[in-house]
Design a protein around this motif. Structure first.
Motif, PDB file in Angstrom:
ATOM      1  N   LYS A  71       0.847  -1.191   0.000  1.00  0.00           N
ATOM      2  CA  LYS A  71       0.000   0.000   0.000  1.00  0.00           C
ATOM      3  C   LYS A  71       0.881   1.238   0.000  1.00  0.00           C
ATOM      4  O   LYS A  71       1.793   1.360   0.813  1.00  0.00           O
ATOM      5  N   TRP A  72       0.612   2.123  -0.924  1.00  0.00           N
ATOM      6  CA  TRP A  72       1.309   3.406  -0.980  1.00  0.00           C
ATOM      7  C   TRP A  72       0.344   4.462  -0.462  1.00  0.00           C
ATOM      8  O   TRP A  72      -0.805   4.539  -0.889  1.00  0.00           O
ATOM      9  N   VAL A  73       0.806   5.261   0.481  1.00  0.00           N
ATOM     10  CA  VAL A  73      -0.034   6.277   1.118  1.00  0.00           C
ATOM     11  C   VAL A  73       0.687   7.607   1.149  1.00  0.00           C
ATOM     12  O   VAL A  73       1.887   7.672   1.460  1.00  0.00           O
ATOM     13  N   SER A  74      -0.028   8.667   0.831  1.00  0.00           N
ATOM     14  CA  SER A  74       0.503  10.017   1.006  1.00  0.00           C
ATOM     15  C   SER A  74      -0.379  10.757   1.998  1.00  0.00           C
ATOM     16  O   SER A  74      -1.599  10.600   1.999  1.00  0.00           O
ATOM     17  N   VAL A  75       0.242  11.540   2.872  1.00  0.00           N
ATOM     18  CA  VAL A  75      -0.476  12.379   3.822  1.00  0.00           C
ATOM     19  C   VAL A  75      -0.005  13.810   3.621  1.00  0.00           C
ATOM     20  O   VAL A  75       1.180  14.114   3.800  1.00  0.00           O
ATOM     21  N   VAL A  76      -0.920  14.682   3.217  1.00  0.00           N
ATOM     22  CA  VAL A  76      -0.602  16.092   2.965  1.00  0.00           C
ATOM     23  C   VAL A  76      -1.648  16.938   3.677  1.00  0.00           C
ATOM     24  O   VAL A  76      -2.797  17.052   3.225  1.00  0.00           O
ATOM     25  N   GLY A  77      -1.254  17.505   4.803  1.00  0.00           N
ATOM     26  CA  GLY A  77      -2.194  18.263   5.617  1.00  0.00           C
ATOM     27  C   GLY A  77      -2.795  19.462   4.912  1.00  0.00           C
ATOM     28  O   GLY A  77      -3.940  19.836   5.172  1.00  0.00           O
TER      29      GLY A  77
END
Length: 322
Positions: A71-77
């Motif tokens: 799983k590839w996940v990006s978190v950008v607030g």
């Protein structure tokens, strides 16, 4: 080997109509198989740009059912200011035996499903089955996913209390709860949430955010599901819990993961131990129980693999040539 890779978007996932009972059953089976096997899944890997922007990969393998996944996940607030999800992801499913890629699955919709499923599974072991009130701190996508999942496990729920830093999110979710036949109430007082039998906190990581929930104010016997890794709870109040549960002990001991968890351990149980019956979620009816978890790739693998199998049978999804 097939000559295509199957792509499942959010609409495809919805068309497959996986029930809450289905989700809990496949997750229970996956954690039980994992708990009795010699396979061990490594902690997630993180590349951090800032405290509000980072990228992660999570890998898992399982011989039964025979799949591997990453799983590839990006978190950008900052995405919230652009009208975009803060968290985005994709999951690649491969064959356990050959290693051939089989499918690409939308990670946003699947994450909501698997997270709510994990919370519901933990609730079977740790929540008071007679619970009548459910509180949400944060009323975004995870709240919408958790409401049906928890209602099925806790059928006596009659009251939902909603708190969000954005008033319109809380009132919108309260209306949604009412449309599902359960009383929904929006509040601007976070302490009102602490009077509920079950509390779900899903507060995102944003600049300047400070803990504000006091576990010492929880009623006896309450069950807290902290999807936000405890960031919304006052650290000095976490000793008010009598039992602590995590999704996976080994992952929780990873230094990077421990640094993110407001409560880093020790834990009385993880989901594999609960599924295998080697640990219990609650030792006393009056104790407060915390389920705090950063997310475990095994759950993503279990749900993605089942979606792939169902999609093949139902001829759902887009076939992309290799």
């Amino acid at each position: 080997m097939s000559d295509y890779i199957l792509y499942l978007n959010a609409s495809d996932i919805d068309r497959l109509d996986m029930t809450q009972s289905d989700l809990r059953s496949l997750l229970r089976r996956a954690f039980k198989v994992y708990g009795s096997s010699d396979l061990r899944i490594p902690p997630k890997q993180t590349v951090r740009v800032t405290s509000e922007q980072y990228f992660q990969t999570m890998a898992a393998v399982c011989a039964e059912p025979p799949f591997a996944a990453v799983k590839w996940v990006s978190v950008v607030g900052a995405n919230a200011q652009k009208g975009l999800p803060n968290v985005n992801g994709l999951i690649v499913v491969g064959d356990f035996h050959t290693g051939q890629p089989l499918a690409i699955v939308d990670g946003n919709r699947l994450t909501i499903l698997r997270t709510a499923g994990m919370s519901a599974l933990a609730s079977e072991y740790a929540a008071n089955p007679a619970s009548t009130s459910l509180g949400f701190v944060g009323c975004g996508a995870q709240a919408y996913g958790h409401l049906p999942a928890l209602r099925e496990v806790l059928p006596n729920l009659t009251n939902v209390v909603c708190f969000d830093r954005r008033r319109d999110s809380a009132t919108g979710f309260a209306r949604h709860a009412a449309s599902q036949g359960i009383f929904g109430h929006a509040t601007e007082n976070a302490d009102e949430i602490l009077e509920c039998d079950v509390i779900v906190s899903t507060v995102p990581s944003v600049a300047g955010m400070q803990p504000f929930l006091d576990a010492r104010k929880l009623r006896p016997g309450s069950f807290v599901i902290s999807i936000d890794m405890g960031r919304s709870w006052l650290p000095e109040s976490l000793s008010a819990f009598g039992s602590y549960i995590v999704d996976d002990r080994a992952q929780a001991q990873d230094p990077d993961t421990r640094s993110k968890l407001a409560y880093p351990g020790p834990f009385g149980a993880d989901l594999s131990e609960l599924a295998c019956g080697t640990a219990v979620g609650r030792t006393d009816a009056a104790e407060r129980v915390l389920f705090i978890y950063p997310g475990f790739a095994l759950a993503d693998l279990a749900v993605a693999g089942e979606l792939y199998v169902r999609a093949l049978k139902a001829n759902v999804g887009t076939r992309m040539p290799r």
